[in-house]
Scaffold this motif. Structure first.
Motif, PDB file in Angstrom:
ATOM      1  N   ASN A  91      75.270  42.769  72.234  1.00 32.16           N
ATOM      2  CA  ASN A  91      75.266  41.437  72.292  1.00 32.16           C
ATOM      3  C   ASN A  91      75.838  41.229  70.786  1.00 32.16           C
ATOM      4  N   GLU A  92      76.884  41.352  70.531  1.00 29.60           N
ATOM      5  CA  GLU A  92      77.646  41.004  69.143  1.00 29.60           C
ATOM      6  C   GLU A  92      78.850  40.115  69.364  1.00 29.60           C
ATOM      7  N   PHE A  93      78.598  39.101  70.010  1.00 34.06           N
ATOM      8  CA  PHE A  93      80.065  38.346  70.280  1.00 34.06           C
ATOM      9  C   PHE A  93      80.424  37.483  69.375  1.00 34.06           C
ATOM     10  N   GLN A  94      81.673  37.256  69.416  1.00 29.13           N
ATOM     11  CA  GLN A  94      82.306  35.938  68.594  1.00 29.13           C
ATOM     12  C   GLN A  94      83.020  35.267  69.718  1.00 29.13           C
ATOM     13  N   LEU A  95      83.160  33.918  69.210  1.00 29.24           N
ATOM     14  CA  LEU A  95      84.117  33.032  70.188  1.00 29.24           C
ATOM     15  C   LEU A  95      85.329  32.666  69.728  1.00 29.24           C
ATOM     16  N   PHE A  96      86.365  33.133  70.527  1.00 26.84           N
ATOM     17  CA  PHE A  96      87.700  33.096  70.110  1.00 26.84           C
ATOM     18  C   PHE A  96      88.232  31.926  70.840  1.00 26.84           C
ATOM     19  N   ASN A  97      88.881  30.975  70.003  1.00 27.88           N
ATOM     20  CA  ASN A  97      89.379  29.629  70.746  1.00 27.88           C
ATOM     21  C   ASN A  97      90.932  29.753  70.564  1.00 27.88           C
ATOM     22  N   PRO A  98      91.467  29.555  71.450  1.00 26.69           N
ATOM     23  CA  PRO A  98      93.110  29.796  71.489  1.00 26.69           C
ATOM     24  C   PRO A  98      93.711  28.440  70.771  1.00 26.69           C
ATOM     25  N   ALA A  99      93.135  27.506  70.703  1.00 26.46           N
ATOM     26  CA  ALA A  99      93.441  26.413  69.873  1.00 26.46           C
ATOM     27  C   ALA A  99      93.365  26.508  68.334  1.00 26.46           C
ATOM     28  N   ASP A 100      92.861  27.535  67.777  1.00 23.50           N
ATOM     29  CA  ASP A 100      92.374  27.878  66.542  1.00 23.50           C
ATOM     30  C   ASP A 100      92.095  29.297  66.507  1.00 23.50           C
TER      31      ASP A 100
ATOM     32  N   THR B 289      94.178  38.707  70.351  1.00 22.14           N
ATOM     33  CA  THR B 289      95.325  39.428  69.839  1.00 22.14           C
ATOM     34  C   THR B 289      95.283  39.528  68.287  1.00 22.14           C
ATOM     35  N   PRO B 290      94.796  37.970  67.604  1.00 19.37           N
ATOM     36  CA  PRO B 290      94.884  38.252  66.028  1.00 19.37           C
ATOM     37  C   PRO B 290      94.071  39.205  65.462  1.00 19.37           C
ATOM     38  N   SER B 291      92.914  39.458  66.052  1.00 20.89           N
ATOM     39  CA  SER B 291      92.057  40.660  65.398  1.00 20.89           C
ATOM     40  C   SER B 291      92.754  41.735  65.643  1.00 20.89           C
ATOM     41  N   LEU B 292      93.296  42.117  66.779  1.00 21.10           N
ATOM     42  CA  LEU B 292      93.850  43.379  67.014  1.00 21.10           C
ATOM     43  C   LEU B 292      94.984  43.587  66.157  1.00 21.10           C
ATOM     44  N   ALA B 293      95.775  42.484  65.786  1.00 18.40           N
ATOM     45  CA  ALA B 293      97.039  42.643  65.003  1.00 18.40           C
ATOM     46  C   ALA B 293      96.549  42.909  63.646  1.00 18.40           C
ATOM     47  N   LEU B 294      95.440  42.226  63.296  1.00 21.20           N
ATOM     48  CA  LEU B 294      94.946  42.764  61.585  1.00 21.20           C
ATOM     49  C   LEU B 294      94.442  43.874  61.736  1.00 21.20           C
ATOM     50  N   LYS B 295      93.939  44.584  62.838  1.00 17.75           N
ATOM     51  CA  LYS B 295      93.472  46.049  62.595  1.00 17.75           C
ATOM     52  C   LYS B 295      94.507  46.748  62.730  1.00 17.75           C
ATOM     53  N   MET B 296      95.575  46.767  63.627  1.00 13.60           N
ATOM     54  CA  MET B 296      96.858  47.531  63.579  1.00 13.60           C
ATOM     55  C   MET B 296      97.706  47.325  62.241  1.00 13.60           C
ATOM     56  N   VAL B 297      97.782  46.222  61.543  1.00 14.99           N
ATOM     57  CA  VAL B 297      98.506  46.254  60.242  1.00 14.99           C
ATOM     58  C   VAL B 297      97.606  47.112  59.519  1.00 14.99           C
TER      59      VAL B 297
ATOM     60  N   ARG C 285      91.946  29.973  77.450  1.00 18.30           N
ATOM     61  CA  ARG C 285      90.556  29.356  77.305  1.00 18.30           C
ATOM     62  C   ARG C 285      89.837  30.067  76.345  1.00 18.30           C
ATOM     63  N   LYS C 286      88.610  29.896  75.979  1.00 22.00           N
ATOM     64  CA  LYS C 286      87.675  30.182  74.832  1.00 22.00           C
ATOM     65  C   LYS C 286      87.170  31.522  75.614  1.00 22.00           C
ATOM     66  N   GLN C 287      87.122  32.565  74.892  1.00 22.51           N
ATOM     67  CA  GLN C 287      86.544  33.918  75.365  1.00 22.51           C
ATOM     68  C   GLN C 287      85.622  34.432  74.130  1.00 22.51           C
ATOM     69  N   ALA C 288      84.481  35.195  74.703  1.00 26.15           N
ATOM     70  CA  ALA C 288      83.456  35.652  74.100  1.00 26.15           C
ATOM     71  C   ALA C 288      84.068  37.056  73.632  1.00 26.15           C
ATOM     72  N   VAL C 289      84.441  37.474  72.512  1.00 29.76           N
ATOM     73  CA  VAL C 289      85.209  38.713  72.238  1.00 29.76           C
ATOM     74  C   VAL C 289      84.014  39.697  71.247  1.00 29.76           C
ATOM     75  N   GLY C 290      84.484  40.816  71.082  1.00 40.38           N
ATOM     76  CA  GLY C 290      83.715  41.832  70.083  1.00 40.38           C
ATOM     77  C   GLY C 290      82.570  42.611  70.970  1.00 40.38           C
ATOM     78  N   GLY C 291      81.772  41.832  71.905  1.00 43.67           N
ATOM     79  CA  GLY C 291      80.667  42.608  72.574  1.00 43.67           C
ATOM     80  C   GLY C 291      80.839  43.577  73.479  1.00 43.67           C
ATOM     81  N   LEU C 292      79.956  44.155  73.879  1.00 44.90           N
ATOM     82  CA  LEU C 292      80.404  45.288  74.996  1.00 44.90           C
ATOM     83  C   LEU C 292      79.773  44.951  76.322  1.00 44.90           C
ATOM     84  N   PHE C 293      80.485  44.975  77.262  1.00 45.20           N
ATOM     85  CA  PHE C 293      80.040  44.724  78.687  1.00 45.20           C
ATOM     86  C   PHE C 293      80.076  46.103  79.158  1.00 45.20           C
ATOM     87  N   ARG C 294      78.752  46.176  80.304  1.00 42.96           N
ATOM     88  CA  ARG C 294      78.651  47.215  81.267  1.00 42.96           C
ATOM     89  C   ARG C 294      78.931  46.999  82.548  1.00 42.96           C
ATOM     90  N   LEU C 295      79.612  47.644  83.069  1.00 40.23           N
ATOM     91  CA  LEU C 295      79.927  47.628  84.758  1.00 40.23           C
ATOM     92  C   LEU C 295      79.515  48.882  85.268  1.00 40.23           C
TER      93      LEU C 295
END
Length: 817
Positions: free
Chosen positions: A172-181, A231-239, A147-157
């Motif tokens: 608070n620097e999030f982007q919305l990842f959509n598995p459909a796109d 995973t797509p963003s992480l793959a681009l970084k690893m490449v 499902r959609k996930q907010a990625v890129g920002g930092l959570f504090r636990l």
């Protein structure tokens, strides 16, 4: 020629003077920077401290490396022939550049990361910044990537106790990842999420994210940060981070390297990347065997039905007619017929394969080609062509996963596929014709045997027909079973051509930060920054600073320089006769004997560009230095707009030159004693409404003639020539004219006013004076340089006047000189 300028020997070139000038300019430049030595040392120290702190708190970067060996497969005889014909590529399958492209492909990185758990980055609070942790993490975040996930920002636990934790947003620097796109993410302006308390293991669900947190080794009050990465963003970084290169130009060994702050993470990724790379190659090889097995299964499904039908008919005929074996004559005929039918059946299978292959090539479906050897085709050239085409197609699929159609690698392999496909089509067409001719020949031989069968008894003839059909189907069925077993054995025995030579390993020492280099860079920048600032400041400075620069800009001699008057007296010549400033005026008086020789009476004029450059100070002290000589001297204040002489001599400016010019009062009655021997003063008088017109009267010229007859030296303190016009008319009444500049105050553009007076105004006997010299621009300048313009005088000439204490480094340089 300027006074005291070194002369060039007769007949010698002027190169000596040029070299000397260059040497002096270099010293000027050096001393210009040395006067700021505390600032330069401070910045150098700060540069070293900054580099030390950077080395201390920068994240260490390690280099992780592994190696893969790319091996060539042994080519068959047909492949050798094909290569010699120039139809295959220069490197065949094992193209090093292609393998590098595959290893750096996005698809391979994506497949690798799908097998690893790197989509959540964990951080711990450090002394200066947060540091990433990997492996033995205190918590584990399970993310629902379906499902959609907010990625890129930092959570504090923050762990509250063994069962609960508080969750909040740190960055608070999030982007919305959509598995459909997955390849396009939208920016979230601001994710609103209030700090909340959750239980470990419970699902944290909002509109833009969903995950659960499991406690591993976290302790109460411990704070952990984490970030979600798709995973797509992480793959681009690893490449981007991965480097692949051959160990040398002749080697087929590839070195994979990755620079990362987490050695274990880099090792895990490289090892899994190599495994995925080899598995993809193995899957490509197995695909041919799988296609062959699928083709055989399709053929077996039809043959099985035919075999069962023919077997049933044979059994039924035998039961009904109670005949089970052929006669001796029938057996011989059947054996001959069976051999021909078997050969015909194999050729028909071969023909069917060739026709299928022709249809594949015509439609462009070259991805599912089956090796000809599987169906009994032993033509080495045809086998090599099909194998080469299959391998080229597999390479193209892998390359297009990372490169576009316009890249040279893809264009090259497309050309090779087209060339190989064309050659294969020609070979298949020829093989189909040959096979059809062979089948026609076999049919003719079978018809001859069938004529002999017609001579047998009817019962035996029918038994032979049923047995014949059964045997044909049985032979084909057994043949396909054998080929299927061979394909399965080939699949089971397939191994990748390429091999892992070294698994990933990391150096024990970090490659960054480079501590020694950073300290050197910090020291260099510590020097460059202040020197650059000083250079830019001097370049943008519009004030006159350097006497040498002033000397080059003006078209008259620079006759003298007057040091800064540090005492409170405005007339140091009279009140502080042993000061260095007084000595500079004595030097100027001595030079005047050369400027206007054989004159009993001397008239001097002092002016400047603007107010504040010190012309009144210079004129008062020059008049005083002549009075000390015993010369009867008169100082005339001709600045009727802004008079100042009265207050310096403690006089009242009630009457003066303006009084004489505007009334019938004789000039003798406005002369005032200065309080010092041999020095009289005519003040400017009350400020008139028309000062320019008063000075331009004929009466003023007569007064000056009378004054010259009464005094040995007359000094004119005129208004600034750059501001008023009447000064230009006064030049004709003087013997020597002085244009006063002030160091650090006069604008460089003011030199053009002086040059215009000389070139266009026709002013003669004009000389320049630099006042208030206090900025040391090099050896020989500075406070004590201005005794006239001589090089041989200094501020520490003991016994002649008061010393001016120089900085220690200047004293050391002078001793070396």
């Amino acid at each position: 020629m300027y006074p005291n300028t070194p002369q060039v020997p007769n007949g010698s070139p002027s190169q000596f003077v040029v070299n000397q000038e260059d040497e002096i300019d270099l010293k000027v430049l050096l001393f210009n920077y040395l006067q700021y030595w505390p600032l330069i040392l401070l910045f150098a120290f700060l540069g070293l401290i900054s580099a030390f702190l950077f080395n201390r708190y920068a994240t260490p970067i390690y280099k992780v490396e592994s190696t893969v060996i790319v091996e060539d497969e042994n080519a068959s005889l047909g492949a050798d022939l094909f290569a010699s014909a120039g139809m295959m590529g220069l490197q065949g399958k094992s193209n090093i550049e292609n393998e590098i492209g595959i290893l750096k492909s996005y698809t391979l990185a994506y497949s690798t990361l799908q097998q690893l758990d790197m989509n959540v980055q964990y951080f711990a609070e450090g002394f200066v910044k947060k540091s990433e942790i990997y492996g033995n993490v205190p918590i584990y975040v399970r993310v629902n990537w379906d499902r959609k996930q907010a990625v890129g920002g930092l959570f504090r636990l923050e762990v509250l106790d063994d069962n609960s934790y508080e969750l909040s947003i740190e960055e608070n620097e999030f982007q919305l990842f959509n598995p459909a796109d997955p390849n396009f993410k939208s920016v979230l302006d601001e994710l609103i999420f209030e700090p909340s308390i959750f239980q470990f293991g419970d699902t944290v669900r909002t509109e833009v994210f969903e995950f659960s947190v499991v406690k591993s080794s976290a302790m109460p009050e411990e704070v952990i940060y984490f970030r979600l990465i798709d995973t797509p963003s992480l793959a681009l970084k690893m490449v981007s981070d991965l480097s692949v290169a051959p160990t040398n130009k002749q080697s087929s060994i590839l070195t994979l390297s990755l620079e990362t702050p987490l050695r274990r993470k880099g090792i895990d990724y490289l090892n899994k990347l190599q495994e995925t790379y080899l598995q993809r190659e193995l899957d490509d090889k197995n695909r041919t065997s799988e296609n062959t097995i699928f083709f055989i299964d399709q053929q077996l499904s039809g043959i099985t039905d035919s075999l069962r039908g023919s077997e049933a008919k044979l059994q039924q005929y035998r039961s009904e007619n109670r005949i089970f074996n052929l006669s001796q004559e029938g057996s011989v005929i059947f054996q001959r017929l069976q051999e021909l039918e078997k050969e015909k059946g194999l050729n028909e299978i071969n023909l069917k394969y060739l026709q299928t292959l022709r249809d594949y090539l015509a439609s462009g479906q070259t991805g599912d080609l089956i090796a000809p050897s599987i169906v009994g085709t032993n033509d080495p050239l045809l086998n090599a062509l099909v194998q080469s085409l299959s391998e080229l197609q597999a390479d193209r699929v892998r390359l297009t996963a990372n490169f576009s159609e316009s890249t040279p690698q893809v264009r090259d392999i497309n050309a090779r596929i087209q060339s190989t496909s064309k050659a294969l089509q020609e070979n298949v067409s020829s093989a189909i014709g040959n096979t059809q001719n062979l089948i026609a020949n076999l049919n003719g031989q079978i018809r001859l045997i069938e004529s002999e069968i017609n001579q047998l008894p009817e019962t035996e003839r029918k038994l032979l027909d049923f047995t014949r059909q059964f045997t044909i189907n049985e032979n084909i069925y057994i043949y396909f079973l054998q080929k299927k077993a061979e394909a399965e054995i080939t699949k089971a025995s397939n191994i990748p051509s390429n091999k892992i030579l070294d698994f990933a390993k990391s150096g024990q020492l970090p490659i960054a930060p480079k501590r020694s280099l950073n300290l050197l860079i910090g020291l260099i920048l510590g020097f460059i920054v202040p020197i650059g600032f000083i250079t830019i400041k001097d370049f943008l400075n519009t004030k006159i600073e350097d006497p040498k620069e002033l000397e080059k800009q003006i078209k008259v001699p620079l006759i003298g320089m007057i040091g800064r008057n540090t005492a409170e007296e405005s007339i140091p010549v009279l009140n502080n006769p042993r000061s260095s400033v007084t000595e500079s005026f004595r030097s100027l008086r001595a030079d005047l004997s050369y400027l206007s020789p054989q004159k009993d009476n001397l008239t001097l004029l002092f002016t400047s560009s603007i107010s504040g450059e010190g012309k009144t100070f210079v004129s008062m002290n020059v008049a005083s230095v002549f009075a000390l000589m015993g010369k009867k001297t008169l100082l005339m204040g001709l600045d009727l707009r802004k008079p100042r002489i009265a207050q310096d001599f403690n006089l009242t400016n009630d009457v003066g030159m303006s009084t004489c010019l505007s009334s019938s009062k004789p000039w003798q009655e406005v002369v005032k004693p200065s309080g010092y021997e041999n020095l009289d003063v005519i003040l400017s008088g009350p400020i008139p409404p028309n000062p320019a017109e008063l000075l331009l009267q004929e009466k003023f010229g007569k007064i000056i003639q009378e004054i010259k007859q009464s005094y040995d030296v007359v000094v004119f303190d005129c208004p600034p020539v750059g501001l008023v016009s009447e000064t230009k008319e006064l030049f004709a009444l003087s013997d020597v004219n002085f244009y006063v500049f002030r160091q650090g105050y006069s604008m460089k553009g003011n030199t053009q006013i002086l040059n215009n007076l000389v070139e266009k105004g026709g002013v003669r006997k004009m000389y320049g004076i630099l006042n208030d010299v206090h900025i040391d621009k090099g050896y020989g300048y500075g406070y004590g340089y201005g005794y006239g313009y001589g090089y041989g005088y200094g501020t520490n000439t003991y016994g002649y006047h008061e010393e001016v204490q120089l900085p220690w480094w200047k004293r050391a340089l002078r001793r070396q000189k």
